[in-house]
Design a protein around this motif. Structure first.
Motif, PDB file in Angstrom:
ATOM      1  N   GLY A  43      26.360  38.903  37.534  1.00 22.41           N
ATOM      2  CA  GLY A  43      27.755  38.631  37.206  1.00 22.41           C
ATOM      3  C   GLY A  43      28.717  39.417  38.063  1.00 22.41           C
ATOM      4  O   GLY A  43      29.772  38.899  38.483  1.00 22.41           O
ATOM      5  N   ILE A  44      28.381  40.667  38.357  1.00 21.24           N
ATOM      6  CA  ILE A  44      29.237  41.492  39.222  1.00 21.24           C
ATOM      7  C   ILE A  44      29.316  40.887  40.623  1.00 21.24           C
ATOM      8  O   ILE A  44      30.395  40.810  41.231  1.00 21.24           O
ATOM      9  CB  ILE A  44      28.712  42.939  39.272  1.00 21.24           C
ATOM     10  N   VAL A  45      28.176  40.442  41.141  1.00 19.74           N
ATOM     11  CA  VAL A  45      28.176  39.789  42.456  1.00 19.74           C
ATOM     12  C   VAL A  45      29.018  38.515  42.405  1.00 19.74           C
ATOM     13  O   VAL A  45      29.799  38.225  43.327  1.00 19.74           O
ATOM     14  CB  VAL A  45      26.735  39.475  42.905  1.00 19.74           C
ATOM     15  N   ASN A  46      28.875  37.755  41.326  1.00 20.36           N
ATOM     16  CA  ASN A  46      29.690  36.539  41.177  1.00 20.36           C
ATOM     17  C   ASN A  46      31.185  36.853  41.201  1.00 20.36           C
ATOM     18  O   ASN A  46      31.984  36.089  41.751  1.00 20.36           O
ATOM     19  CB  ASN A  46      29.354  35.833  39.863  1.00 20.36           C
ATOM     20  N   SER A  47      31.577  37.981  40.605  1.00 22.25           N
ATOM     21  CA  SER A  47      33.000  38.326  40.538  1.00 22.25           C
ATOM     22  C   SER A  47      33.581  38.575  41.924  1.00 22.25           C
ATOM     23  O   SER A  47      34.797  38.460  42.129  1.00 22.25           O
ATOM     24  CB  SER A  47      33.206  39.562  39.651  1.00 22.25           C
ATOM     25  N   VAL A  48      32.731  38.910  42.880  1.00 25.01           N
ATOM     26  CA  VAL A  48      33.192  39.165  44.246  1.00 25.01           C
ATOM     27  C   VAL A  48      33.302  37.865  45.033  1.00 25.01           C
ATOM     28  O   VAL A  48      34.255  37.664  45.794  1.00 25.01           O
ATOM     29  CB  VAL A  48      32.237  40.143  44.968  1.00 25.01           C
ATOM     30  N   PHE A  49      32.370  36.939  44.830  1.00 19.05           N
ATOM     31  CA  PHE A  49      32.272  35.772  45.700  1.00 19.05           C
ATOM     32  C   PHE A  49      32.641  34.446  45.048  1.00 19.05           C
ATOM     33  O   PHE A  49      32.799  33.451  45.742  1.00 19.05           O
ATOM     34  CB  PHE A  49      30.850  35.666  46.260  1.00 19.05           C
ATOM     35  N   VAL A  50      32.753  34.406  43.707  1.00 18.14           N
ATOM     36  CA  VAL A  50      33.094  33.156  43.015  1.00 18.14           C
ATOM     37  C   VAL A  50      34.548  33.231  42.592  1.00 18.14           C
ATOM     38  O   VAL A  50      34.954  34.148  41.873  1.00 18.14           O
ATOM     39  CB  VAL A  50      32.180  32.928  41.794  1.00 18.14           C
ATOM     40  N   SER A  51      35.353  32.260  43.008  1.00 20.51           N
ATOM     41  CA  SER A  51      36.810  32.342  42.861  1.00 20.51           C
ATOM     42  C   SER A  51      37.262  32.409  41.409  1.00 20.51           C
ATOM     43  O   SER A  51      38.218  33.110  41.080  1.00 20.51           O
ATOM     44  CB  SER A  51      37.471  31.147  43.559  1.00 20.51           C
ATOM     45  N   ASP A  52      36.612  31.675  40.523  1.00 20.71           N
ATOM     46  CA  ASP A  52      37.070  31.646  39.128  1.00 20.71           C
ATOM     47  C   ASP A  52      36.231  32.543  38.227  1.00 20.71           C
ATOM     48  O   ASP A  52      36.123  32.315  37.023  1.00 20.71           O
ATOM     49  CB  ASP A  52      37.043  30.212  38.601  1.00 20.71           C
ATOM     50  N   PHE A  53      35.625  33.582  38.820  1.00 18.56           N
ATOM     51  CA  PHE A  53      34.755  34.483  38.065  1.00 18.56           C
ATOM     52  C   PHE A  53      35.314  35.900  38.180  1.00 18.56           C
ATOM     53  O   PHE A  53      35.244  36.529  39.234  1.00 18.56           O
ATOM     54  CB  PHE A  53      33.324  34.426  38.622  1.00 18.56           C
ATOM     55  N   ALA A  54      35.885  36.418  37.085  1.00 17.28           N
ATOM     56  CA  ALA A  54      36.448  37.774  37.078  1.00 17.28           C
ATOM     57  C   ALA A  54      35.373  38.792  36.738  1.00 17.28           C
ATOM     58  O   ALA A  54      34.304  38.447  36.212  1.00 17.28           O
ATOM     59  CB  ALA A  54      37.592  37.857  36.063  1.00 17.28           C
ATOM     60  N   LEU A  55      35.664  40.058  37.031  1.00 19.82           N
ATOM     61  CA  LEU A  55      34.686  41.116  36.767  1.00 19.82           C
ATOM     62  C   LEU A  55      34.323  41.171  35.282  1.00 19.82           C
ATOM     63  O   LEU A  55      33.158  41.348  34.933  1.00 19.82           O
ATOM     64  CB  LEU A  55      35.241  42.468  37.218  1.00 19.82           C
ATOM     65  N   VAL A  56      35.305  40.993  34.426  1.00 21.46           N
ATOM     66  CA  VAL A  56      35.002  41.045  32.989  1.00 21.46           C
ATOM     67  C   VAL A  56      34.078  39.907  32.572  1.00 21.46           C
ATOM     68  O   VAL A  56      33.346  40.016  31.578  1.00 21.46           O
ATOM     69  CB  VAL A  56      36.316  41.007  32.164  1.00 21.46           C
ATOM     70  N   ASP A  57      34.076  38.807  33.360  1.00 21.78           N
ATOM     71  CA  ASP A  57      33.193  37.687  33.037  1.00 21.78           C
ATOM     72  C   ASP A  57      31.721  38.070  33.160  1.00 21.78           C
ATOM     73  O   ASP A  57      30.858  37.420  32.557  1.00 21.78           O
ATOM     74  CB  ASP A  57      33.483  36.499  33.960  1.00 21.78           C
ATOM     75  N   ALA A  58      31.438  39.096  33.957  1.00 26.04           N
ATOM     76  CA  ALA A  58      30.051  39.557  34.066  1.00 26.04           C
ATOM     77  C   ALA A  58      29.524  39.984  32.704  1.00 26.04           C
ATOM     78  O   ALA A  58      28.333  39.815  32.405  1.00 26.04           O
ATOM     79  CB  ALA A  58      29.948  40.713  35.059  1.00 26.04           C
ATOM     80  N   ALA A 337      21.562  31.606  33.405  1.00 35.23           N
ATOM     81  CA  ALA A 337      22.916  31.051  33.337  1.00 35.23           C
ATOM     82  C   ALA A 337      23.872  31.760  34.296  1.00 35.23           C
ATOM     83  O   ALA A 337      24.747  31.136  34.899  1.00 35.23           O
ATOM     84  CB  ALA A 337      23.445  31.154  31.907  1.00 35.23           C
ATOM     85  N   LEU A 338      23.712  33.080  34.457  1.00 41.82           N
ATOM     86  CA  LEU A 338      24.569  33.824  35.396  1.00 41.82           C
ATOM     87  C   LEU A 338      24.243  33.456  36.840  1.00 41.82           C
ATOM     88  O   LEU A 338      25.139  33.393  37.693  1.00 41.82           O
ATOM     89  CB  LEU A 338      24.424  35.329  35.165  1.00 41.82           C
ATOM     90  N   LEU A 339      22.967  33.189  37.121  1.00 42.57           N
ATOM     91  CA  LEU A 339      22.621  32.682  38.450  1.00 42.57           C
ATOM     92  C   LEU A 339      23.256  31.312  38.672  1.00 42.57           C
ATOM     93  O   LEU A 339      23.804  31.029  39.741  1.00 42.57           O
ATOM     94  CB  LEU A 339      21.102  32.576  38.591  1.00 42.57           C
ATOM     95  N   ALA A 340      23.206  30.471  37.649  1.00 41.75           N
ATOM     96  CA  ALA A 340      23.788  29.133  37.771  1.00 41.75           C
ATOM     97  C   ALA A 340      25.294  29.202  37.982  1.00 41.75           C
ATOM     98  O   ALA A 340      25.873  28.372  38.692  1.00 41.75           O
ATOM     99  CB  ALA A 340      23.472  28.313  36.519  1.00 41.75           C
ATOM    100  N   ALA A 341      25.955  30.215  37.388  1.00 40.24           N
ATOM    101  CA  ALA A 341      27.409  30.354  37.515  1.00 40.24           C
ATOM    102  C   ALA A 341      27.837  30.641  38.950  1.00 40.24           C
ATOM    103  O   ALA A 341      29.003  30.457  39.306  1.00 40.24           O
ATOM    104  CB  ALA A 341      27.912  31.461  36.592  1.00 40.24           C
ATOM    105  N   SER A 342      26.903  31.083  39.785  1.00 39.14           N
ATOM    106  CA  SER A 342      27.233  31.338  41.186  1.00 39.14           C
ATOM    107  C   SER A 342      27.438  30.037  41.958  1.00 39.14           C
ATOM    108  O   SER A 342      27.941  30.047  43.087  1.00 39.14           O
ATOM    109  CB  SER A 342      26.113  32.143  41.856  1.00 39.14           C
ATOM    110  N   GLY A 343      27.029  28.914  41.346  1.00 39.87           N
ATOM    111  CA  GLY A 343      27.104  27.633  42.036  1.00 39.87           C
ATOM    112  C   GLY A 343      25.867  27.340  42.859  1.00 39.87           C
ATOM    113  O   GLY A 343      25.885  26.448  43.722  1.00 39.87           O
TER     114      GLY A 343
END
Length: 464
Positions: A43-58, A337-343
């Motif tokens: 989730g933290i990695v997603n918050s850096v590279f996924v536009s609609d994913f904030a750090l708190v979303d992790a 699911a968090l892997l899937a959230a990366s797209g």
């Protein structure tokens, strides 16, 4: 490292793979803790590279995915723990094992488990079938003193093949709908593909693996190895009758199947709509498993010499074991699911969309890579179906074969990001390595045998 890689979901997948191996294999953290840390980190990695994913979303998305997983499996697993404990302790599992062995022969017990798992998984979710048949595999191992790997593989292979190939199980049913495949033909082709796939993975591979690895019985589902072995030596006169012993399984299957049957018959007989509310209630897997659990528990009370307070304590211990299994399974789903959230799913699918190979093989390859990357077989199948649906006019064979190709890819290589991996590990009492050598291997064999069968059948009998 290229810029394209840094900004692609592949980075998230690689980070997730490294971390889950580090936490679970190298550091040997408890599975729930390791999977939770891996999910948060992804989730933290997603918050850096996924536009609609904030750090708190992790944090919040991990919790939400975990909650969604518990919503789907929490009550069934807890009830399965009661069913397993009760069937093992009451002698019901032993009675069913002995009945099976009298029918198919002591040396052919795996055929009974394999066939039961395959047939039951058509109207009933595979996880429910695993909950119900795992105690029988454990009891067979206790009675025979060997072949535990074979029995578990037989259960897993039969159910998994039905799960991805034969409607009305949800995956192939949804894919058939998306690609506009005739349901009756999809069912017929699904049976044709499931039989060789389940045979190769459950019986051929099962015997091969069983000859090369000895999996001991371990305490699981609230029952110790000593208790299992003691029950295996009981005289038949001290065991429940076959019908009473099998009643929890029969009840669960009949109730859950009732909704599937109603969905099939209601278009033909609209008057059946009047019973839909009641059928929908008792046919819900949470209610069905609860009623089956109550039935098994009462048989346990009747056939044991325990006081009611000790009986309650034993059921509470089973629930504690079931809670741990449910938590690990749901967190495995959250990691996926968090892997899937990366797209990662759409990214892989788009990358493979036009690689210039046949449509059936392309569908299998897309579903397989998406499955390995994000964990969920159903999600991989639906992702692939959405991509392949506009291309069905280019097929020179029946679209039912496309459904089977997608299902074959979607079942491949169940590993740490798949909740099914953890379910098999915890219910079977396996180590991670044993689960990889049995469960991960058999799902891969189903996949490869499945696509090979599709290519052969579609060439010989295109049905177009």
């Amino acid at each position: 490292m290229t810029v394209e890689f840094v900004h692609s979901p592949l980075l998230t997948f690689v980070v997730g793979l490294i971390l889950v191996v580090l936490f679970l294999v190298v550091w040997d953290l408890p599975a729930f803790v390791g999977l939770g840390l891996a999910a948060f980190s992804v989730g933290i990695v997603n918050s850096v590279f996924v536009s609609d994913f904030a750090l708190v979303d992790a944090a919040t998305r991990t919790a939400a995915a975990f909650g969604n997983g518990m919503e789907g499996i929490g009550i069934p697993i807890l009830m399965a723990a009661i069913i397993g404990k009760s069937m093992l302790e009451s002698g019901s599992a032993q009675r069913i094992v002995r009945t099976f062995q009298s029918l198919v022969g002591r040396e052919n017990s795996e055929f009974a488990l394999w066939g039961s798992s395959t047939v039951l998984s058509i109207p009933v979710f595979f996880d429910s079938v695993l909950f119900l048949l795992a105690p029988l595999a454990r009891s067979m191992r206790a009675r025979r003193g060997k072949n535990y790997a074979l029995y578990l593989i037989a259960v897993g292979a039969g159910g998994s093949a039905a799960h991805v190939f034969i409607p009305p199980t949800p995956g192939p049913l949804a894919v058939a709908s998306q690609v506009h495949a005739d349901l009756a033909m999809t069912m017929a082709v699904g049976v044709a593909v499931a039989i060789p796939s389940a045979t190769m993975s459950g019986l051929v591979f099962g015997h091969w693996a069983n000859a090369r690895m000895e999996i001991p019985l371990r305490d699981s589902m609230g029952t110790t190895t000593e208790e299992l072995e003691e029950r295996a030596q009981q005289s038949s006169s001290s065991l429940p009758g076959t019908f009473e012993a099998a009643l929890p399984i029969i009840l669960a299957v009949v109730l859950v199947s009732s909704l599937t049957i109603l969905n099939t018959l209601e278009p033909l007989y609209p008057s059946l709509a009047v019973v839909r509310p009641g059928i929908a209630f008792v046919g819900d897997k949470n209610v069905a498993m609860t009623l089956a659990g109550l039935t098994a528990a009462l048989t346990y009370l009747r056939w044991s010499d325990l006081s009611r307070s000790l009986w309650e304590d034993e059921l509470t211990e089973a629930l504690k074991s079931g809670g741990n299994i449910a938590a690990i399974t749901a967190m495995g789903g959250a990691f996926g699911a968090l892997l899937a959230a990366s797209g990662i799913g759409p990214y892989i699918a788009d990358s493979l969309r036009g690689i210039g190979i046949g449509l059936l093989v392309t569908a299998w390859l897309i579903a397989a890579i998406v499955r390995i990357a994000q964990g969920s077989a159903t999600a991989a199948m639906l992702t692939t179906a959405g991509i392949m649906a506009p291309l069905t006019s280019q097929l020179n064979v029946h679209t039912a074969y496309l459904v089977m190709a997608i299902g074959s890819g979607g079942i491949i290589c169940s590993w740490y990001n798949d909740s099914g991996f953890w379910l098999m590990k915890e219910i079977g009492g396996l180590t991670q390595m044993e689960t990889l050598k049995t469960w991960t291997a058999l799902t891969t064999i189903i996949s490869v045998t499945g696509i090979a069968s599709v290519l052969v059948f579609s060439t010989i009998v295109p049905l177009a």
